[in-house]
Scaffold this active site. Sequence first.
Site, short mmCIF file in Angstrom:
data_model
loop_
_atom_site.label_atom_id
_atom_site.label_comp_id
_atom_site.label_asym_id
_atom_site.label_seq_id
_atom_site.Cartn_x
_atom_site.Cartn_y
_atom_site.Cartn_z
N CYS A 48 0.93 -1.14 0.07
CA CYS A 48 -0.03 -0.17 -0.03
C CYS A 48 0.79 1.50 0.11
O CYS A 48 0.67 2.24 -0.55
CB CYS A 48 -0.84 0.07 1.31
N TYR A 436 -14.59 15.73 21.95
CA TYR A 436 -14.74 17.20 21.43
C TYR A 436 -13.79 18.28 21.98
O TYR A 436 -13.93 18.27 23.30
CB TYR A 436 -16.24 17.77 21.70
N LYS A 444 -21.49 18.98 18.29
CA LYS A 444 -22.49 18.06 17.64
C LYS A 444 -21.46 17.42 16.50
O LYS A 444 -21.39 17.98 15.38
CB LYS A 444 -23.74 18.61 17.23
#
Length: 587
Positions: A48, A436, A444
Amino acid sequence: MDKNGKRRTLIIGGVAGGATAAARLRRRDNDREIIVFERGDYISYANCGLPYYIGGVIQDRNALLLMNPGTMKARFDIDVRTGNEVTAIHREDKTISVLEKKTGKIYEEPYDDLVIATGSSPVVPPIPGIDGEGIYTLWTVPDTDRIKKMIEEKKPATAAVIGGGFIGLEMAENLHEAGIGVSVIEMQNQVMAPLDYELAQLLHENMTANGVNLVLGDGVSSFNALEGGSTLITLSSGKTVRADMVLLSIGVKPNSGLAGEAGLKLNSRGGIVTDSFMKTSDENIYAVGDAVEVENFVLETPAMIPLAGPANRQARICADNLAGDKKEYHGTMGTSVAKVFDYSAAVTGVNEKTLRAMGKEKNKDYFSILISQRSHAGYYPGSTVLHLKMLFDRDGHLFGAQAVGPEGADKRIDVIASVMRSHGTIYDLEELELAYAPPFSSAKDPVNMLGFVAENVLDGLVAFISCAGLDEMAADAEAAKDMTILDVREDGEFAEYHIPGSVHIPLGKLRERLGEIDKDKLTAVICAAGIRAYNGARILMQNGFSRVQVMEGGINFYKTQHYRDFADESSGNIPSEIPVCPLDQGK
């Protein structure tokens, strides 16, 4: 058993699946004799990473060589024989025939257990001239060395990549990074087939902005060598492309010839059929990796999904079962990611094309949402737009998801893939508690937003119209009469660009101007990214408008779907010092 009474396991193939199975088996069984046969000269290399070595991102070739026979012997007491090609499997005698390439000697080895990890090879279709000089495939370390040597010695100015899959796109970027003008020629109407078309358009736009000559919907009919070593590529349309080097990246096929000749069960595509324990139709023979048929985790149907992660997990399960366990492989979801110039594109599960091909009907058998979100808090510097698409059924079960953007696509798809693997639903996406802080996400997260929007769709709080759907209605005279395109952005945004024929009412003034909109018509609400449009749609729906749809992705996403209309070659996005392959009109 060998002469010392030890169980004998032979492994055919020494790259991802074979090397992993061998090492894991040794960790489980210290006494077993393990021999790995590899027809090439290298084992356990990072295939890869090969495109990035060619492009100079990875500068040390040895960094790609993760293990060698000497290290395998010293660390694991495993006999690795490179340059030894297994030519036949004799199931009745439980032996294999091996060609020692260096000497030409053919010898036989007995086994108690056999593992087939022969992988896959690039597809090379019978196109006239395809075996010409200057035409390459990239799959192995020797392939890489040949391409690297050609670039360093001949210094090609242009290259054509045939095929727009993962390797083709990675090679296009790395050749471009090496200062070579690149054409990508793809027979389908889009690159990166696991993406649906509208998200692939984001890649098309970005590749074009980076100076790639992108040829879509046009296959190759012939290759012809020209004086000086370049190649003339004639396309099905009659157009031609001239390039100093050609890289074939059309796809891969399973290396299952040995298995087939030994009478093991294969599927229609040549994949080796195994049970969930990775055992073939012969109880003493296992198979792992690109050569095997897997179960599509989402659809629960047979599939061929050649990926490194699943190959390694299959190898581990296989080794554990050889050591006496009864572990099962529960299918492949196709979770994958690719870096394509300035974007990352990530997918998991199945796409909408697949569902449609199965005869499933949108908004009945499945639902689709597409949202545009910031990769992290918009007020924190450096946030970028991330486009996400998700497919689910009426009960909220997930079929798949896709994400494209400069930042954050990989981690969002990884989260969704984890939920899918646990048989979660859109409601689980809503409830996920994700890390967060402004530099990393929003309160959100985009994954949470997918869950919120999906729930709104199922609850009838919002309906969406795609960019293509909007265009189709606008192009149909009768349908256009029955539709109002309502743009709720601010005056300056509307003045900068708007869809012709749209009605402009800023969101803040919508309630007082509802009388200007015909309630009997379909109202397609548009804003920059979709949030204001959703708020506008809710105002309309709560005021007696029964036919309201939000255009998915917003006006900025709409513009990417028509990027050729907005292309400006004088913008400086196309580096003038990098040439582009000439595209000629054929006779």
